[in-house]
Motif scaffolding. Sequence first.
Motif, PDB file in Angstrom:
ATOM      1  N   LEU A 151       0.841  -1.195   0.000  1.00  0.00           N
ATOM      2  CA  LEU A 151       0.000   0.000   0.000  1.00  0.00           C
ATOM      3  C   LEU A 151       0.875   1.243   0.000  1.00  0.00           C
ATOM      4  CD1 LEU A 151      -2.639  -1.035   2.700  1.00  0.00           C
ATOM      5  CD2 LEU A 151      -2.902  -1.129   0.211  1.00  0.00           C
ATOM      6  N   GLY A 152       0.444   2.231  -0.757  1.00  0.00           N
ATOM      7  CA  GLY A 152       1.133   3.514  -0.778  1.00  0.00           C
ATOM      8  C   GLY A 152       0.140   4.637  -0.572  1.00  0.00           C
ATOM      9  N   ALA A 153       0.413   5.491   0.407  1.00  0.00           N
ATOM     10  CA  ALA A 153      -0.522   6.575   0.730  1.00  0.00           C
ATOM     11  C   ALA A 153       0.154   7.927   0.608  1.00  0.00           C
ATOM     12  CB  ALA A 153      -1.073   6.403   2.142  1.00  0.00           C
ATOM     13  N   GLN A 154      -0.587   8.901   0.147  1.00  0.00           N
ATOM     14  CA  GLN A 154      -0.155  10.292   0.169  1.00  0.00           C
ATOM     15  C   GLN A 154      -1.056  11.057   1.126  1.00  0.00           C
ATOM     16  OE1 GLN A 154      -0.209  12.368  -3.576  1.00  0.00           O
ATOM     17  NE2 GLN A 154       0.558  14.276  -2.698  1.00  0.00           N
ATOM     18  N   LEU A 155      -0.447  11.561   2.175  1.00  0.00           N
ATOM     19  CA  LEU A 155      -1.160  12.339   3.172  1.00  0.00           C
ATOM     20  C   LEU A 155      -1.064  13.803   2.765  1.00  0.00           C
ATOM     21  CD1 LEU A 155      -2.602  12.379   5.961  1.00  0.00           C
ATOM     22  CD2 LEU A 155      -0.340  12.584   7.004  1.00  0.00           C
ATOM     23  N   GLY A 156      -2.070  14.264   2.032  1.00  0.00           N
ATOM     24  CA  GLY A 156      -2.086  15.647   1.589  1.00  0.00           C
ATOM     25  C   GLY A 156      -2.843  16.532   2.556  1.00  0.00           C
ATOM     26  N   ARG A 157      -2.660  17.822   2.419  1.00  0.00           N
ATOM     27  CA  ARG A 157      -3.343  18.749   3.327  1.00  0.00           C
ATOM     28  C   ARG A 157      -4.848  18.777   3.107  1.00  0.00           C
ATOM     29  NH1 ARG A 157       1.772  20.850   2.929  1.00  0.00           N
ATOM     30  NH2 ARG A 157       2.579  21.821   4.839  1.00  0.00           N
ATOM     31  N   GLU A 158      -5.281  18.395   1.911  1.00  0.00           N
ATOM     32  CA  GLU A 158      -6.711  18.433   1.601  1.00  0.00           C
ATOM     33  C   GLU A 158      -7.255  17.101   1.119  1.00  0.00           C
ATOM     34  OE1 GLU A 158      -6.845  21.470  -1.340  1.00  0.00           O
ATOM     35  OE2 GLU A 158      -6.439  23.097   0.073  1.00  0.00           O
ATOM     36  N   GLU A 159      -6.363  16.127   0.870  1.00  0.00           N
ATOM     37  CA  GLU A 159      -6.821  14.874   0.291  1.00  0.00           C
ATOM     38  C   GLU A 159      -5.917  13.714   0.705  1.00  0.00           C
ATOM     39  OE1 GLU A 159      -8.422  13.987  -4.083  1.00  0.00           O
ATOM     40  OE2 GLU A 159      -6.227  14.021  -4.028  1.00  0.00           O
ATOM     41  N   LEU A 160      -6.540  12.570   0.939  1.00  0.00           N
ATOM     42  CA  LEU A 160      -5.819  11.317   1.140  1.00  0.00           C
ATOM     43  C   LEU A 160      -5.907  10.506  -0.135  1.00  0.00           C
ATOM     44  CD1 LEU A 160      -6.910   9.795   4.595  1.00  0.00           C
ATOM     45  CD2 LEU A 160      -4.584  10.373   3.900  1.00  0.00           C
ATOM     46  N   ARG A 161      -4.769   9.979  -0.603  1.00  0.00           N
ATOM     47  CA  ARG A 161      -4.759   9.060  -1.727  1.00  0.00           C
ATOM     48  C   ARG A 161      -4.108   7.762  -1.266  1.00  0.00           C
ATOM     49  NH1 ARG A 161      -6.104  11.350  -6.826  1.00  0.00           N
ATOM     50  NH2 ARG A 161      -6.156   9.155  -7.423  1.00  0.00           N
ATOM     51  N   LEU A 162      -4.728   6.644  -1.600  1.00  0.00           N
ATOM     52  CA  LEU A 162      -4.206   5.339  -1.208  1.00  0.00           C
ATOM     53  C   LEU A 162      -4.245   4.405  -2.406  1.00  0.00           C
ATOM     54  CD1 LEU A 162      -3.204   3.489   1.123  1.00  0.00           C
ATOM     55  CD2 LEU A 162      -5.589   2.818   1.460  1.00  0.00           C
ATOM     56  N   GLU A 216      17.995  16.345 -15.112  1.00  0.00           N
ATOM     57  CA  GLU A 216      16.598  16.019 -15.391  1.00  0.00           C
ATOM     58  C   GLU A 216      15.728  16.566 -14.273  1.00  0.00           C
ATOM     59  OE1 GLU A 216      13.515  12.225 -15.869  1.00  0.00           O
ATOM     60  OE2 GLU A 216      15.674  11.860 -15.881  1.00  0.00           O
ATOM     61  N   VAL A 217      14.648  17.213 -14.653  1.00  0.00           N
ATOM     62  CA  VAL A 217      13.671  17.718 -13.683  1.00  0.00           C
ATOM     63  C   VAL A 217      12.313  17.155 -14.074  1.00  0.00           C
ATOM     64  CG1 VAL A 217      12.543  19.744 -12.696  1.00  0.00           C
ATOM     65  CG2 VAL A 217      14.992  19.825 -13.253  1.00  0.00           C
ATOM     66  N   SER A 218      11.729  16.385 -13.164  1.00  0.00           N
ATOM     67  CA  SER A 218      10.410  15.801 -13.385  1.00  0.00           C
ATOM     68  C   SER A 218       9.377  16.655 -12.658  1.00  0.00           C
ATOM     69  CB  SER A 218      10.391  14.363 -12.855  1.00  0.00           C
ATOM     70  OG  SER A 218       9.126  13.769 -13.038  1.00  0.00           O
ATOM     71  N   LEU A 219       8.335  17.041 -13.359  1.00  0.00           N
ATOM     72  CA  LEU A 219       7.328  17.957 -12.816  1.00  0.00           C
ATOM     73  C   LEU A 219       6.109  17.175 -12.352  1.00  0.00           C
ATOM     74  CD1 LEU A 219       7.531  20.729 -15.577  1.00  0.00           C
ATOM     75  CD2 LEU A 219       8.884  20.514 -13.468  1.00  0.00           C
ATOM     76  N   GLY A 220       5.665  17.426 -11.121  1.00  0.00           N
ATOM     77  CA  GLY A 220       4.537  16.696 -10.583  1.00  0.00           C
ATOM     78  C   GLY A 220       3.665  17.549  -9.684  1.00  0.00           C
ATOM     79  N   GLY A 221       2.553  16.976  -9.268  1.00  0.00           N
ATOM     80  CA  GLY A 221       1.601  17.692  -8.436  1.00  0.00           C
ATOM     81  C   GLY A 221       0.440  18.213  -9.262  1.00  0.00           C
ATOM     82  N   GLY A 222      -0.752  18.195  -8.679  1.00  0.00           N
ATOM     83  CA  GLY A 222      -1.956  18.560  -9.418  1.00  0.00           C
ATOM     84  C   GLY A 222      -1.923  19.942 -10.026  1.00  0.00           C
ATOM     85  N   ALA A 245       5.885  13.824 -14.396  1.00  0.00           N
ATOM     86  CA  ALA A 245       5.672  12.693 -13.495  1.00  0.00           C
ATOM     87  C   ALA A 245       4.208  12.248 -13.561  1.00  0.00           C
ATOM     88  CB  ALA A 245       6.017  13.087 -12.063  1.00  0.00           C
ATOM     89  N   PRO A 246       3.926  10.991 -13.236  1.00  0.00           N
ATOM     90  CA  PRO A 246       2.527  10.559 -13.142  1.00  0.00           C
ATOM     91  C   PRO A 246       1.803  11.345 -12.047  1.00  0.00           C
ATOM     92  CG  PRO A 246       4.037   8.681 -13.053  1.00  0.00           C
ATOM     93  CD  PRO A 246       4.862   9.908 -12.908  1.00  0.00           C
ATOM     94  N   ARG A 247       0.506  11.516 -12.191  1.00  0.00           N
ATOM     95  CA  ARG A 247      -0.263  12.211 -11.157  1.00  0.00           C
ATOM     96  C   ARG A 247      -0.186  11.482  -9.815  1.00  0.00           C
ATOM     97  NH1 ARG A 247      -3.640  16.487 -12.170  1.00  0.00           N
ATOM     98  NH2 ARG A 247      -3.746  17.090 -14.360  1.00  0.00           N
TER      99      ARG A 247
END
Length: 354
Positions: free
Chosen positions: A90-101, A295-301, A335-337
């Motif tokens: 399992l991989g989770a992102q604990l965001g300030r406004e959203e949880l992604r798992l 190389e610079v990979s760009l990510g984030g919504g 980068a992937p979303r």
Amino acid sequence: MATDSAFNLSLLRDRNDAAVLRAVRARGGAGVSRVELAAETGLTAQAISKIAARLLDEGLLAEAGRERVAGATGKPRTLLRLVPDARVALGAQLGREELRLLRVDLAGTVTGQARATVDLRGEPGPVLDQLAQMASELTSDVTDGQVLGLGLAAPGPLDAREGVLHHVTGLPRWRGLRLREEMQARCGLPVVVEKNTTAGVLSQLGSDNRAFVYLGDGVGAGLVLGGRVQRGARTNAGEFGHQCVDRDGPLCACGARGCLEAVCLTALRAGRAEEAAQVLGVGVANLVRLLDVDEVSLGGGRMLDAVELFEDAIRAELASRVPDGTWQTVTLSRAPRLAIPLGAAGLAMAHLFH
């Protein structure tokens, strides 16, 4: 002495197992013979035979048919392949406004996902309870032994070794939280805590000297230099968003004025996307000149929602601020979303492959 010896043998076995699994996974579904594994890993044929037998018994490998090598005599070679669904992480992102798992198999394929809206300005307990419930639901169809663990990517500053959050920007109620212990108690799984941008830079292969630059609910960067991820003395490297770009600029949630994050997010909230992109471009140029990444990979919504605008601004700033662009070239990639939770899941299964 006997205990130390047993520990060393166990560590050696784990490393050798990981080398074999890594080599098999690299072949995808095509399969690889024991002879080829010995050549690729540098292990003896006897060691490969023992390791393969053990991994077959554990269900991590399976036989994938036979092949006859041109010009060779004797029996055809038996091929081995990875069993992707033998384990999940399992991989989770604990965001300030959203949880992604995410639920990810051994081949790195996402086999399930969940998301929820949260507000980290409140108490941590309810948010962590929600994450534990999401993890339970996402693994309800697999046995406990199949789940390798939970990788949890969180905003910093944090201590990844101890799994403890420190003065997380704008989130005073989370300061000092023993995040790893809290989540392990809730979900009953091994938990790895990592900075969100470090998880992001580890989500995919790339140059040995690269950065993952994130623009979402904050601004940050993950770094790989010389082929090694850079976490810093306190595992808190990558506070890219808190470089000062305007001493008289807006007040940042960290308490300082003129941080790149504050300037960039203030411009975005005011509808000045071009200004935000230009400021971020200055920051990226600073990063390239300081660390010589190629190389610079760009990510984030927020970045990916207007990625062409940001790419154009970053290229313009690199062209004007890097003295010899024909020599010090920089590749921009997207980068992937889901880069951050993907990287977090990879950390949860890392002990199998590294």
